[in-house]
Design a protein around this motif. Structure first.
Motif, PDB file in Angstrom:
ATOM      1  N   GLU A  96       8.250  55.147  -2.216  1.00 32.72           N
ATOM      2  CA  GLU A  96       7.168  55.474  -1.294  1.00 32.72           C
ATOM      3  C   GLU A  96       5.823  55.350  -1.985  1.00 32.72           C
ATOM      4  O   GLU A  96       5.699  55.502  -3.202  1.00 32.72           O
ATOM      5  CB  GLU A  96       7.323  56.884  -0.725  1.00 32.72           C
ATOM      6  N   ASP A  97       4.815  55.031  -1.194  1.00 40.47           N
ATOM      7  CA  ASP A  97       3.420  55.031  -1.605  1.00 40.47           C
ATOM      8  C   ASP A  97       2.642  55.778  -0.534  1.00 40.47           C
ATOM      9  O   ASP A  97       3.148  56.013   0.574  1.00 40.47           O
ATOM     10  CB  ASP A  97       2.875  53.612  -1.738  1.00 40.47           C
ATOM     11  N   TRP A  98       1.428  56.112  -0.858  1.00 36.40           N
ATOM     12  CA  TRP A  98       0.558  56.761   0.112  1.00 36.40           C
ATOM     13  C   TRP A  98      -0.773  56.025   0.163  1.00 36.40           C
ATOM     14  O   TRP A  98      -1.295  55.611  -0.876  1.00 36.40           O
ATOM     15  CB  TRP A  98       0.315  58.236  -0.251  1.00 36.40           C
ATOM     16  N   ARG A 151       2.123  57.806   4.742  1.00 35.40           N
ATOM     17  CA  ARG A 151       3.216  57.435   3.835  1.00 35.40           C
ATOM     18  C   ARG A 151       3.719  56.032   4.136  1.00 35.40           C
ATOM     19  O   ARG A 151       3.965  55.676   5.289  1.00 35.40           O
ATOM     20  CB  ARG A 151       4.366  58.438   3.998  1.00 35.40           C
ATOM     21  N   ARG A 180       8.260  51.292   0.579  1.00 44.29           N
ATOM     22  CA  ARG A 180       8.218  49.990  -0.080  1.00 44.29           C
ATOM     23  C   ARG A 180       9.635  49.603  -0.518  1.00 44.29           C
ATOM     24  O   ARG A 180      10.336  50.393  -1.156  1.00 44.29           O
ATOM     25  CB  ARG A 180       7.307  50.078  -1.309  1.00 44.29           C
ATOM     26  N   GLN A 196       9.694  45.740  -5.722  1.00 51.30           N
ATOM     27  CA  GLN A 196       8.499  46.044  -6.507  1.00 51.30           C
ATOM     28  C   GLN A 196       7.848  44.760  -6.998  1.00 51.30           C
ATOM     29  O   GLN A 196       8.533  43.781  -7.308  1.00 51.30           O
ATOM     30  CB  GLN A 196       8.859  46.923  -7.715  1.00 51.30           C
TER      31      GLN A 196
END
Length: 239
Positions: free
Chosen positions: A158-160, A188, A191, A194
């Motif tokens: 997860e990213d924000w 939120r 992903r 990477q």
């Protein structure tokens, strides 16, 4: 608000908590919850609450006022009193299957890169509705592509981002029918992959597996016509 422990660690199966309130409908609000509340097409979690003098089966969890989560008993029974310390036990098998299906649907939106008009998740299957006037010609090819992505064992993280960043990047939103929750200052993102191996990034509040291989193999079921512009694609867990 209820501290959403499922967001911090979707693999947490048991923990303690304290009863903060009862709802007028007979729900239980805890200070922190491992139970995911119904939303985004994903069902609320089930399980048990245990305290000094009782045990209570929980059928589901729902959102309540003020960013709180209410746990809904499976049947009328005595509730743990306000202030009581309780043990929360998740129906882990059911939750994990929701996580597998939910992550598989993200991958389905990669295999079919069209706007999503709806979706739902259960412990056995899931579906996405696409803005797709004509059905795909080769369902077996779609199934093969989906299972190939699963087998690549991509990481899921997860990213924000801020509300403003989301507004500046509308292409992140794949769903036409549901706007990602905003207004709290940040949104939120989930992903898959990477760096150069990233294959998907989209707003989502649900629970997901940590790696795509955990999903297991998927079968694509019926592709149904739902209106002039919509096609519903059903997927099933094979185990």
């Amino acid at each position: 608000m209820t501290d959403p422990l499922f967001r911090e660690d979707p693999y947490l199966r048991e923990t303690t908590g304290y009863v903060e309130a009862h709802t007028p409908e007979g729900g239980i609000i805890l200070d922190a919850s491992i139970f995911y509340p119904t939303g985004g097409g994903q069902p609320g979690d089930s399980g048990n609450l245990i305290w000094d003098t009782g045990t209570l089966a929980i059928a589901t969890a729902v959102k309540a006022d003020g960013d709180k989560i209410a746990l809904v008993p499976a049947e009328p029974a005595a509730l743990p009193p306000v202030g009581a310390k309780v043990i929360q036990q998740l129906d882990w098998e059911r939750r994990h299957r929701h996580m597998r299906v939910h992550t598989a649907l993200h991958l389905l939106s990669v295999v079919i890169p069209l706007p999503v008009t709806g979706g739902s998740i259960s412990a056995e299957k899931g579906r996405l509705d696409f803005d797709m006037p004509e059905a795909p010609e080769d369902k077996e090819l779609l199934q093969s592509q989906l299972n190939e992505l699963i087998s690549q064992d991509y990481t899921v993280a997860e990213d924000w981002i801020t509300d403003a960043e989301l507004d500046a990047n509308p292409g992140l939103v794949k769903t036409m029918s549901v706007r990602p929750p905003s207004g709290a200052g940040r949104v939120r993102l989930v992903r898959i992959g990477q760096g150069d191996d990233q294959i998907d990034l989209q707003p989502c509040g649900g629970t997901h597996v940590a790696r795509t291989s955990e999903i297991g193999s998927i079968r694509i079921g019926k592709i149904e016509k739902k209106g002039r512009q919509n096609r519903r694609v059903n997927i099933f867990l094979n185990d």
